[in-house]
Design a protein around this motif. Sequence first.
Motif, mmCIF file in Angstrom:
data_model
loop_
_atom_site.group_PDB
_atom_site.id
_atom_site.type_symbol
_atom_site.label_atom_id
_atom_site.label_comp_id
_atom_site.label_asym_id
_atom_site.label_seq_id
_atom_site.Cartn_x
_atom_site.Cartn_y
_atom_site.Cartn_z
ATOM 1 N N TRP A 3 23.358 67.895 -2.740
ATOM 2 C CA TRP A 3 22.187 68.586 -2.200
ATOM 3 C C TRP A 3 21.432 67.614 -1.311
ATOM 4 O O TRP A 3 20.681 66.770 -1.772
ATOM 5 C CB TRP A 3 21.298 69.073 -3.331
ATOM 6 N N GLY A 4 21.665 67.729 0.003
ATOM 7 C CA GLY A 4 21.140 66.767 0.964
ATOM 8 C C GLY A 4 19.636 66.621 0.990
ATOM 9 O O GLY A 4 19.117 65.548 1.293
ATOM 10 N N SER A 5 18.894 67.674 0.673
ATOM 11 C CA SER A 5 17.431 67.620 0.705
ATOM 12 C C SER A 5 16.845 66.856 -0.473
ATOM 13 O O SER A 5 15.669 66.494 -0.452
ATOM 14 C CB SER A 5 16.842 69.033 0.705
ATOM 15 N N LEU A 6 17.639 66.638 -1.497
ATOM 16 C CA LEU A 6 17.178 65.913 -2.677
ATOM 17 C C LEU A 6 17.519 64.440 -2.503
ATOM 18 O O LEU A 6 18.668 64.041 -2.595
ATOM 19 C CB LEU A 6 17.817 66.478 -3.946
ATOM 20 N N GLU A 7 16.494 63.661 -2.220
ATOM 21 C CA GLU A 7 16.726 62.241 -1.935
ATOM 22 C C GLU A 7 16.966 61.405 -3.178
ATOM 23 O O GLU A 7 17.766 60.487 -3.158
ATOM 24 C CB GLU A 7 15.538 61.666 -1.152
ATOM 25 N N GLN A 8 16.253 61.741 -4.267
ATOM 26 C CA GLN A 8 16.350 60.868 -5.431
ATOM 27 C C GLN A 8 15.885 61.584 -6.689
ATOM 28 O O GLN A 8 14.966 62.400 -6.652
ATOM 29 C CB GLN A 8 15.468 59.640 -5.204
ATOM 30 N N TYR B 291 11.631 63.789 -9.202
ATOM 31 C CA TYR B 291 12.398 64.287 -8.057
ATOM 32 C C TYR B 291 11.658 63.960 -6.768
ATOM 33 O O TYR B 291 10.445 64.160 -6.689
ATOM 34 C CB TYR B 291 12.535 65.808 -8.119
ATOM 35 N N THR B 292 12.401 63.503 -5.755
ATOM 36 C CA THR B 292 11.846 63.338 -4.410
ATOM 37 C C THR B 292 12.681 64.166 -3.455
ATOM 38 O O THR B 292 13.892 63.967 -3.344
ATOM 39 C CB THR B 292 11.838 61.859 -3.968
ATOM 40 N N TRP B 293 12.011 65.111 -2.778
ATOM 41 C CA TRP B 293 12.653 66.051 -1.860
ATOM 42 C C TRP B 293 12.181 65.801 -0.440
ATOM 43 O O TRP B 293 11.034 65.452 -0.219
ATOM 44 C CB TRP B 293 12.296 67.489 -2.236
ATOM 45 N N LYS B 294 13.061 66.061 0.516
ATOM 46 C CA LYS B 294 12.734 65.998 1.939
ATOM 47 C C LYS B 294 13.363 67.214 2.583
ATOM 48 O O LYS B 294 14.574 67.357 2.616
ATOM 49 C CB LYS B 294 13.309 64.710 2.554
ATOM 50 N N GLY B 295 12.525 68.116 3.069
ATOM 51 C CA GLY B 295 13.009 69.312 3.747
ATOM 52 C C GLY B 295 13.150 69.071 5.238
ATOM 53 O O GLY B 295 13.354 67.939 5.685
ATOM 54 N N VAL B 296 12.993 70.121 6.005
ATOM 55 C CA VAL B 296 13.091 70.049 7.456
ATOM 56 C C VAL B 296 11.837 69.408 8.045
ATOM 57 O O VAL B 296 11.908 68.666 9.027
ATOM 58 C CB VAL B 296 13.310 71.460 8.047
ATOM 59 N N TYR C 33 7.837 65.424 5.936
ATOM 60 C CA TYR C 33 7.137 64.900 4.766
ATOM 61 C C TYR C 33 8.066 64.958 3.564
ATOM 62 O O TYR C 33 9.040 65.704 3.548
ATOM 63 C CB TYR C 33 5.825 65.658 4.480
ATOM 64 N N ARG C 34 7.748 64.148 2.571
ATOM 65 C CA ARG C 34 8.467 64.151 1.305
ATOM 66 C C ARG C 34 7.515 64.645 0.227
ATOM 67 O O ARG C 34 6.306 64.477 0.345
ATOM 68 C CB ARG C 34 8.946 62.745 0.957
ATOM 69 N N ILE C 35 8.089 65.216 -0.810
ATOM 70 C CA ILE C 35 7.281 65.648 -1.939
ATOM 71 C C ILE C 35 7.953 65.129 -3.214
ATOM 72 O O ILE C 35 9.171 65.206 -3.362
ATOM 73 C CB ILE C 35 7.092 67.183 -1.942
ATOM 74 N N GLY D 85 2.605 66.480 -10.973
ATOM 75 C CA GLY D 85 2.576 65.503 -9.887
ATOM 76 C C GLY D 85 2.052 66.155 -8.620
ATOM 77 O O GLY D 85 1.024 66.835 -8.662
ATOM 78 N N GLU D 86 2.748 65.990 -7.503
ATOM 79 C CA GLU D 86 2.286 66.575 -6.237
ATOM 80 C C GLU D 86 2.303 68.101 -6.272
ATOM 81 O O GLU D 86 1.611 68.746 -5.487
ATOM 82 C CB GLU D 86 3.101 66.044 -5.068
ATOM 83 N N VAL D 87 3.111 68.665 -7.155
ATOM 84 C CA VAL D 87 3.048 70.099 -7.451
ATOM 85 C C VAL D 87 3.028 70.248 -8.964
ATOM 86 O O VAL D 87 3.504 69.372 -9.691
ATOM 87 C CB VAL D 87 4.236 70.908 -6.857
ATOM 88 N N GLU D 88 2.479 71.347 -9.437
ATOM 89 C CA GLU D 88 2.535 71.635 -10.868
ATOM 90 C C GLU D 88 2.827 73.113 -11.044
ATOM 91 O O GLU D 88 2.448 73.938 -10.217
ATOM 92 C CB GLU D 88 1.249 71.231 -11.572
ATOM 93 N N GLY D 89 3.563 73.393 -12.085
ATOM 94 C CA GLY D 89 3.938 74.772 -12.356
ATOM 95 C C GLY D 89 5.247 74.841 -13.110
ATOM 96 O O GLY D 89 5.596 73.920 -13.849
#
Length: 156
Positions: free
Chosen positions: A33-38, A56-61, A64-66, A87-91
């Motif tokens: 999954w290329g968008s999932l960096e780490q 999880y660290t994600w990078k979309g199009v 920015y990273r989340i 963290g940067e999102v919750e739910g």
Amino acid sequence: MADYKFCTIWRVEASVSEVWDILCHPDLWPEWWGSLEQIIELKKGDMQGIGALHRYTWKGVLPYRITFDIHVLNITPFCLLEGEASGEVEGRGVWSFSDNGVDTIVRYDWNIRTNTRWMNYLAPLAAPVFRWNHHMVMRDGAKGLARKLGTRVEVY
């Protein structure tokens, strides 16, 4: 905070067990999954994985990273993966799996709030762009899963 409710459905031309064997190991998702960096394991779960905590660290199009943590709440083999984000999102995120006799239907429900000041500030104008970015990340996951399985994955 800005609230988002996402629902993604993948129709995978593979058995539930084949799809489950890949998706039940999120620590290996960055391989396909290329968008999932780490993913970093912060805490081990029980024998089944319940209670585990991963960052999880994600990078979309978008540029920015989340980063957020997922605490595994429930695992029902071949049926369900459920986690709580902080963290940067919750739910809450829930992967559910079903077999329609030919394909596997994977549904991902992601109901979150953003905690990042700049995202919340821009949400009134940028929410449609943030939603589009999420959908692109999920399409990237479908493409990666298709490559990993050597089959087709349709996104709905």
